[in-house]
Design an enzyme around this catalytic site. Structure first.
Site, PDB file in Angstrom:
ATOM      1  N   ASP A  95       0.857  -1.179   0.000  1.00 43.95           N
ATOM      2  CA  ASP A  95       0.000   0.000   0.000  1.00 43.95           C
ATOM      3  C   ASP A  95       0.898   1.235   0.000  1.00 43.95           C
ATOM      4  O   ASP A  95       2.093   1.150   0.317  1.00 43.95           O
ATOM      5  CB  ASP A  95      -0.900  -0.030   1.237  1.00 43.95           C
ATOM      6  CG  ASP A  95      -1.944   1.071   1.217  1.00 43.95           C
ATOM      7  OD1 ASP A  95      -2.471   1.365   0.131  1.00 43.95           O
ATOM      8  OD2 ASP A  95      -2.222   1.648   2.284  1.00 43.95           O
ATOM      9  N   ASP A 133      -0.206   4.996   1.031  1.00 43.72           N
ATOM     10  CA  ASP A 133      -0.419   5.868   2.191  1.00 43.72           C
ATOM     11  C   ASP A 133      -0.412   5.050   3.475  1.00 43.72           C
ATOM     12  O   ASP A 133      -1.124   4.051   3.600  1.00 43.72           O
ATOM     13  CB  ASP A 133      -1.741   6.627   2.052  1.00 43.72           C
ATOM     14  CG  ASP A 133      -1.704   7.640   0.926  1.00 43.72           C
ATOM     15  OD1 ASP A 133      -0.840   8.534   0.972  1.00 43.72           O
ATOM     16  OD2 ASP A 133      -2.515   7.533  -0.005  1.00 43.72           O
ATOM     17  N   ASP A 136      -1.139  -0.992   6.054  1.00 45.94           N
ATOM     18  CA  ASP A 136      -1.272  -0.384   7.378  1.00 45.94           C
ATOM     19  C   ASP A 136      -2.672  -0.555   7.945  1.00 45.94           C
ATOM     20  O   ASP A 136      -2.948  -0.087   9.046  1.00 45.94           O
ATOM     21  CB  ASP A 136      -0.926   1.108   7.308  1.00 45.94           C
ATOM     22  CG  ASP A 136      -1.977   1.906   6.545  1.00 45.94           C
ATOM     23  OD1 ASP A 136      -2.254   1.547   5.367  1.00 45.94           O
ATOM     24  OD2 ASP A 136      -2.534   2.866   7.107  1.00 45.94           O
TER      25      ASP A 136
END
Length: 259
Positions: free
Chosen positions: A13, A15, A209
């Site tokens: 990922d 961000d 995250d």
């Protein structure tokens, strides 16, 4: 967990893993550099459908992260790939920005508000009430409802903003039609991304995250999963989920030596 094949391909990922609030996370540059030097297939993923891969390449380069355009995979590209497989050469009424409209143009889709095959909803900086009303009427008239991703809010310097999932809920309430979400946590986004780079899930890993999107999508796509603690999911929240990542690490810096 059962023995797995060595990791040959990496998906990560963007961000919360590589950057946070427009600033590179320590170790991100070393991770990307190591990937490029290794020659291993990799993709940087984002559920955000606003930007084209070329836009994101330029944005990351400004931050010191050199990610080739072909190594960027967005929910807009996953949506376009899904529609191209389902109904090649179709038509769509689109609420979204260049990332989504360009992806649909590139697969030969006609963008129209006249009897489209699909209504496709993505991220946009300004959701128009007029556009949402047209979407509701087209769906009620028979257009199929597709969304790039289910994220309900997006970040801004002023605080959370309503995002695709929230606007989709409004349209669903008005039409009684649930959309098909192409982006994470749908493992479709992982699988189409893996196919793009010629990789296989059993020898691939997903870094994210968020437990509810990145890790879930990675697990459902059959990949090894790493949760980093530099984004939304906090350590104490991991046990709240009925599934677990393969490993929890502090940040992307802890994964550099695994490449």
């Amino acid at each position: 967990m059962a023995d797995r094949k060595p990791i040959e391909s990496w998906l990560t990922d963007m961000d919360g893993v590589l950057i946070h609030e427009g600033v590179p996370i320590p170790g991100a540059d070393a991770f990307i550099k190591k990937l490029r030097e290794s020659g291993r297939p990799f993709l940087v993923l984002t559920n955000n459908s606003i930007y084209t891969p070329r836009d994101l390449h330029a944005r990351l380069r400004r931050l010191g992260l050199e990610v080739p355009i072909d190594n960027i995979w967005t929910s807009a590209l996953a949506t376009a790939k899904f529609l191209d497989d389902q109904r090649p050469g179709g038509s769509a009424y689109v609420i979204g920005e260049a990332g989504l409209t360009t992806a649909l143009h590139d697969i030969g889709y006609i963008l129209t508000d006249h009897d489209p095959d699909y209504v496709v909803l993505g991220e946009t900086r300004t959701y128009s009430f007029e556009a949402m009303t047209k979407a509701v009427r087209l769906i009620n008239a028979g257009a199929r409802f597709i969304c790039t991703n289910p994220d309900e809010t997006g970040p801004s310097t002023e605080g959370p903003l309503p995002a695709t999932g929230a606007v989709a809920a409004l349209i669903t309430k008005a039409t009684g039609r649930q959309p098909y979400f192409a982006g994470k946590p749908n493992p479709l986004m992982m699988r189409t991304g893996l196919n793009t780079i010629g990789a296989h899930s059993e020898s691939s890993a997903m870094i994210g995250d968020r437990m509810d999107t990145d890790v879930l999508a990675g697990i459902e796509a059959g990949m090894k999963t790493y949760l980093v603690l530099t984004g939304l999911t906090r350590p104490e929240q991991v046990e709240n989920f009925p599934y677990r990542p393969s490993k929890v690490v502090d940040s992307i810096a802890d994964i550099v030596d695994l490449v």
